[in-house]
Design an enzyme around this catalytic site. Sequence first.
Site, PDB file in Angstrom:
ATOM      1  N   ARG A  49       0.852  -1.199   0.000  1.00  0.00           N
ATOM      2  CA  ARG A  49       0.000   0.000   0.000  1.00  0.00           C
ATOM      3  C   ARG A  49       0.886   1.246   0.000  1.00  0.00           C
ATOM      4  NH1 ARG A  49      -1.176   1.804   4.561  1.00  0.00           N
ATOM      5  NH2 ARG A  49      -1.939  -0.108   5.506  1.00  0.00           N
ATOM      6  N   ASP A 174      -8.955  18.188 -14.679  1.00  0.00           N
ATOM      7  CA  ASP A 174      -9.195  16.796 -15.057  1.00  0.00           C
ATOM      8  C   ASP A 174      -8.849  16.686 -16.540  1.00  0.00           C
ATOM      9  OD1 ASP A 174     -10.307  14.394 -15.955  1.00  0.00           O
ATOM     10  OD2 ASP A 174     -12.009  14.499 -14.588  1.00  0.00           O
TER      11      ASP A 174
HETATM   12  C1  LIG Z   1     -14.299   8.288 -16.122  1.00  0.00           C
HETATM   13  C2  LIG Z   1     -13.988   9.670 -15.677  1.00  0.00           C
HETATM   14  C3  LIG Z   1     -13.677   9.951 -14.349  1.00  0.00           C
HETATM   15  C4  LIG Z   1     -13.740   8.909 -13.248  1.00  0.00           C
HETATM   16  O1  LIG Z   1     -12.792   7.931 -13.391  1.00  0.00           O
HETATM   17  P1  LIG Z   1     -12.980   6.398 -12.911  1.00  0.00           P
HETATM   18  O2  LIG Z   1     -11.707   5.774 -13.322  1.00  0.00           O
HETATM   19  O3  LIG Z   1     -14.194   5.882 -13.627  1.00  0.00           O
HETATM   20  O4  LIG Z   1     -13.206   6.433 -11.441  1.00  0.00           O
HETATM   21  C5  LIG Z   1     -13.335  11.249 -14.019  1.00  0.00           C
HETATM   22  N1  LIG Z   1     -13.311  12.226 -14.951  1.00  0.00           N
HETATM   23  C6  LIG Z   1     -13.620  11.986 -16.245  1.00  0.00           C
HETATM   24  C7  LIG Z   1     -13.572  13.114 -17.218  1.00  0.00           C
HETATM   25  C8  LIG Z   1     -13.977  10.717 -16.650  1.00  0.00           C
HETATM   26  O5  LIG Z   1     -14.303  10.503 -17.933  1.00  0.00           O
END
Ligand SMILES: *Cc1c(COP(=O)(O)O)cnc(C)c1O
Length: 379
Positions: A49, A174
Amino acid sequence: MTYGFETLAIHAGQEPERRTGAVVPPIFQTSTYAQDAVGAPRLGYEYSRSGNPTRDALQECLAALEGGRRGLTFASGLAAEDTLLRTVCRPGDHVVIPDDAYGGSYRLFAKVLERWGLAYTPARISDPAAVRAAMTDRTRVIWVETPTNPLLGIADVAALAGVAHERDALLVVDNTFASPYLQQPLALGADVVVHSTTKYIGGHSDVVGGALVTTDRSLGDELAFHQNAMGAVNGPFDAWLTLRGVKTLGVRMDRHCDNAERVAEYLSRHPKVSQVLYPGLPDHPGHETAAKQMRRFGGMISFRAAGGEAAAVEVCDRARVFVLAESLGGIESLIEHPGRMTHASAAGSPLEVPADLVRLSVGIETVDDLLADLEQALG
Ligand SMILES: *Cc1c(COP(=O)(O)O)cnc(C)c1O
């Protein structure tokens, strides 16, 4: 010596293994490590971990690809987001979030972190003035997706970094839709990049994972502390699969973009399509900003069906080469109806998506087959 993107994707963090010379980093499928004496682990590894060499290889590679100093990987994109937010925020703090975002991120803010004491305000992130107006004295984070999921909105990362830093907030981007091959938010002033590595970085729809990358050393250390203390790490095999995927990120992204450009152009001439949302189209409201901060425009396209919700659902049901499925960013093309699938959790919220919307993740198949499939699906 500085290396180019594709060289880093293949080599960063991935020196041949010390003992055997194995060219590919092994899957260190172990939970624990023998110590030579009490408190004397051989290479600093004590427990998986806290640290694992396969995960380390992936973390180093992703940090290099984003131009960051520290990369950390997690069990999923949402696990990465949760760890980040509960590292940098305290109960009582506030975040500005996009009014168009991945439904699962919205659910994390609205159903989990709000209860923990984190307030949020959705804002139109394509408009820096609207983001500034949504900030409060307690705003700790401006959270941005660009392009957004599923409406392909574009935020000006450099401008929003300025807005965030005026008020001592962090800009989090993101970067899942663009991938570091198309866009590097840290170089534009962002503080942290978030990924769902499930998507383009893994690229083969066979593993779920997430990542955080930052250039800030002390923030990187704090995040690493929380990665271990909260424990939402990815396992060694998942790290290995993701690392295997990332090696071809550059060549895959170029083909995703080639195919998406053709599909967007085809859809924009189709009588049964009322609107195509793709930042590569010159009439897209974010086109100029996207052209400034992205190498190309990506593999994601959304469109609105002229016949409304029933028509949108029918196209999804009729597609054959495009697989009807959630997720995105893999080599195979996917089609979905966000209102009833990926973004159902945003129904009735400010982030609700139009019912006539169809989202495509354009894969790297032969483009003529993709166009022919859309032709028959649209009828
Ligand atoms: C899929 C997605 C997430 C979340 O990711 P997971 O791996 O499904 O937890 C976050 N942001 C965007 C833009 C995504 O497409």
